[in-house]
Design a protein around this motif. Structure first.
Motif, short mmCIF file in Angstrom:
data_model
loop_
_atom_site.label_atom_id
_atom_site.label_comp_id
_atom_site.label_asym_id
_atom_site.label_seq_id
_atom_site.Cartn_x
_atom_site.Cartn_y
_atom_site.Cartn_z
N ASP A 299 0.85 -1.18 0.00
CA ASP A 299 0.00 0.00 0.00
C ASP A 299 0.89 1.23 0.00
O ASP A 299 1.60 1.51 0.98
N ILE A 300 0.87 2.00 -1.09
CA ILE A 300 1.74 3.17 -1.19
C ILE A 300 1.41 4.19 -0.11
O ILE A 300 2.30 4.92 0.36
N ARG A 301 0.16 4.24 0.33
CA ARG A 301 -0.21 5.17 1.39
C ARG A 301 0.55 4.85 2.68
O ARG A 301 1.05 5.76 3.35
N LEU A 302 0.63 3.57 3.01
CA LEU A 302 1.35 3.18 4.22
C LEU A 302 2.85 3.44 4.09
O LEU A 302 3.52 3.76 5.07
N ILE A 303 3.37 3.31 2.87
CA ILE A 303 4.79 3.61 2.64
C ILE A 303 5.05 5.09 2.85
O ILE A 303 6.05 5.47 3.47
N ARG A 304 4.15 5.93 2.36
CA ARG A 304 4.30 7.38 2.55
C ARG A 304 4.25 7.76 4.02
O ARG A 304 5.00 8.61 4.49
N LYS B 238 9.95 2.79 8.67
CA LYS B 238 9.56 1.43 9.02
C LYS B 238 9.62 0.52 7.79
O LYS B 238 10.08 -0.63 7.87
N PHE B 239 9.18 1.03 6.65
CA PHE B 239 9.20 0.26 5.42
C PHE B 239 10.63 -0.08 5.01
O PHE B 239 10.94 -1.24 4.70
N ASP B 240 11.51 0.91 5.04
CA ASP B 240 12.89 0.67 4.65
C ASP B 240 13.60 -0.27 5.62
O ASP B 240 14.44 -1.08 5.21
N GLY C 239 17.24 -7.92 2.94
CA GLY C 239 18.45 -7.74 2.16
C GLY C 239 18.32 -6.76 1.04
O GLY C 239 19.11 -6.79 0.08
N LEU C 240 17.35 -5.86 1.11
CA LEU C 240 17.10 -4.89 0.04
C LEU C 240 17.47 -3.48 0.48
O LEU C 240 17.39 -3.14 1.67
N ASP C 241 17.83 -2.65 -0.48
CA ASP C 241 18.17 -1.26 -0.21
C ASP C 241 16.91 -0.45 0.06
O ASP C 241 15.80 -0.85 -0.33
N PRO C 242 17.05 0.74 0.69
CA PRO C 242 15.88 1.60 0.96
C PRO C 242 15.18 1.99 -0.34
O PRO C 242 15.84 2.25 -1.36
N MET C 243 13.85 2.02 -0.29
CA MET C 243 13.07 2.36 -1.49
C MET C 243 11.97 3.35 -1.21
O MET C 243 11.34 3.85 -2.15
N ALA C 244 11.69 3.66 0.05
CA ALA C 244 10.53 4.48 0.39
C ALA C 244 10.57 5.85 -0.26
O ALA C 244 9.57 6.34 -0.80
N ALA C 245 11.74 6.53 -0.23
CA ALA C 245 11.85 7.87 -0.79
C ALA C 245 11.58 7.86 -2.29
O ALA C 245 10.85 8.71 -2.82
N ARG C 246 12.14 6.88 -2.97
CA ARG C 246 11.93 6.77 -4.42
C ARG C 246 10.47 6.50 -4.74
O ARG C 246 9.89 7.11 -5.66
N ASN D 256 7.05 -9.38 0.32
CA ASN D 256 6.28 -9.06 1.53
C ASN D 256 7.23 -8.72 2.68
O ASN D 256 8.39 -9.14 2.70
N LEU D 257 6.73 -7.95 3.64
CA LEU D 257 7.54 -7.55 4.78
C LEU D 257 7.42 -8.58 5.89
O LEU D 257 6.32 -9.06 6.19
N PRO D 258 8.51 -8.96 6.52
CA PRO D 258 8.46 -10.00 7.56
C PRO D 258 7.72 -9.55 8.80
O PRO D 258 7.72 -8.37 9.16
#
Length: 426
Positions: free
Chosen positions: A3-8, A13-15, A22-29, A107-109
């Motif tokens: 849900d992009i709203r929750l990411i915003r 928390k998302f990053d 094992g993934l790089d931050p993506m929330a800002a992008r 998915n997020l753990p």
């Protein structure tokens, strides 16, 4: 799907959760892409509003005899009509790009999932049963099976590697295992038996997360459909684009189906024997429930799979997967690993996952929470109850005898037509 709203609203928390994967931050992008998409949408709404307003003013100007004003307004409306399709396409492209990226993020753990990079960091939760102690060297199923009807050569001639032709008593034991599992899941564990399509469309594979990420692991057909890699696809998509009116009790579904996997991501692994096949049978378990019921349902599904192993007397261990070893769509996963004496090790025989609302968002599967307005996404769970071929392997290795025969587990005797042993061919 996220849900992009929750990411915003919770970028940190998302990053942080992505880092555990094992993934790089993506929330800002992602937030910037969403901002651009919304800017297109806002501009388009403004243009539509101005077009409607100008259209009304044309009539008013003409009624007053103000021809010049009317012509100017007509020109403005024409200009807006010309510009809007291009803006609509830009909005569509921006939305598609954002959706494509969101669809490829795992998915997020869950908070209780152990942190780790790979299977070495998984946590053993429990063990059941004692591995058998033989008075002779234990034999692997690939060496034990051919004399009992497990024919690798014939299958390879017609289909290539990773296929097996079962004959006679071996085929009967395989069928007995499948029917035993299905009967137990339906009569004791509360699952409703289903007979499901083996061919599905892109949308169904997308809904459960096989597409687009695992495209190379799937078998496609000439008419644009896909052979299911597991009945999870068909069972879970049974609530696709639905609003479930009553979810006071979990919906529990099961199906025995052939499964088809290209195994592109497993080149070189388990090429010998019956462990990793392109075609195999599995009794799949799926549950659809409310968020507040998900924990209990996950426990129930694990016990449903464990009950098969225990009834067959097969030693196993339960393992909680770490963040780096979980599947793409899972929030939490338990693996059941059965003891294989021939390999002197535990091997996975069932993987039971809680997916949260990850699949539901991809399928747009909702329910009506009691006492609330509107709808909410369901939670989905899936697991093997069990993989028939791997259970056959476990029975062969754990019940093998010194003379190369295999004793049939007592729980299967009602399904084998009086066959109590598999006996090597003369």
């Amino acid at each position: 799907m996220h849900d992009i709203r929750l990411i915003r609203e919770n970028p940190e928390k998302f990053d942080a959760a992505l880092a555990l994967r094992g993934l790089d931050p993506m929330a800002a992008r992602l937030a910037a892409m969403d901002e651009a998409r919304r800017a297109f949408s806002t501009r388009l709404q403004e243009m539509q509003g101005r077009r409607n307003e100008a259209s009304k003013l044309i009539g008013q100007a003409m009624a007053k005899g103000d021809t010049a004003q009317a012509e100017a307004l007509k020109a403005e409306v024409a200009e807006l009509k010309t510009a809007m399709p291009a803006l609509e396409e830009e909005e569509r492209q921006a939305a598609k790009l954002l959706d494509d990226i969101l669809a490829a993020i795992p998915n997020l753990p869950a908070d209780d999932v152990p942190h780790g990079a790979d299977e070495a960091d998984n946590v053993e939760v429990s063990r059941w049963g004692t591995p058998p102690a033989f008075a002779f060297p234990a034999v692997e199923h690939a060496d034990l099976g051919p004399a009992l009807g497990m024919d690798f050569e014939t299958a390879a001639k017609m289909s290539g590697a990773r296929f097996t032709f079962l004959r006679g008593q071996m085929a009967r034991l395989n069928r007995a295992l499948a029917q035993f599992m299905l009967d137990k899941q339906t009569s004791e564990n509360g699952y409703t038996e289903c007979n499901v399509p083996l061919l599905v469309r892109d949308e169904a594979m997308f809904g459960t997360g096989q597409l687009p990420k695992f495209f190379e692991d799937q078998f496609g057909t000439t008419d644009g459909r896909w052979l299911i890699p597991t009945a999870e696809v068909s069972l879970t998509n049974s609530v696709r684009e639905m609003i479930v009116d009553d979810l006071s009790a979990p919906i529990r579904l099961t199906a025995l189906t052939p499964c088809f996997r290209a195994e592109a991501g497993a080149a070189g692994r388990d090429t010998r024997g019956f462990i990793r096949q392109h075609q195999f049978e599995k009794v799949e378990l799926v549950a659809i429930c409310r968020p507040e019921d998900a924990q209990a349902e996950h426990d129930h599904m694990v016990r449903s799979a464990e009950s098969i192993l225990e009834a067959l007397g097969l030693p196993y261990r339960k393992v909680l997967l770490c963040t780096g070893d979980m599947g793409f769509g899972a929030r939490r996963t338990y693996d059941l690993e059965v003891w294989l004496p021939g390999q002197d090790s535990y091997r996975e025989i069932s993987s039971i996952s809680w997916c949260g609302d990850f699949q539901a968002r991809r399928m747009n599967a909702r329910y009506r929470p009691e006492g609330q307005k509107g709808t909410a996404f369901v939670h989905t769970l899936n697991g093997s109850g069990l993989a028939v071929g791997r259970t056959l392997v476990a029975v062969l290795e754990n019940y093998q005898q010194a003379d190369g025969s295999v004793t049939v587990p007592p729980a299967l005797l009602p399904y084998t037509g009086g066959m109590e042993r598999l006996v090597p061919a003369a």
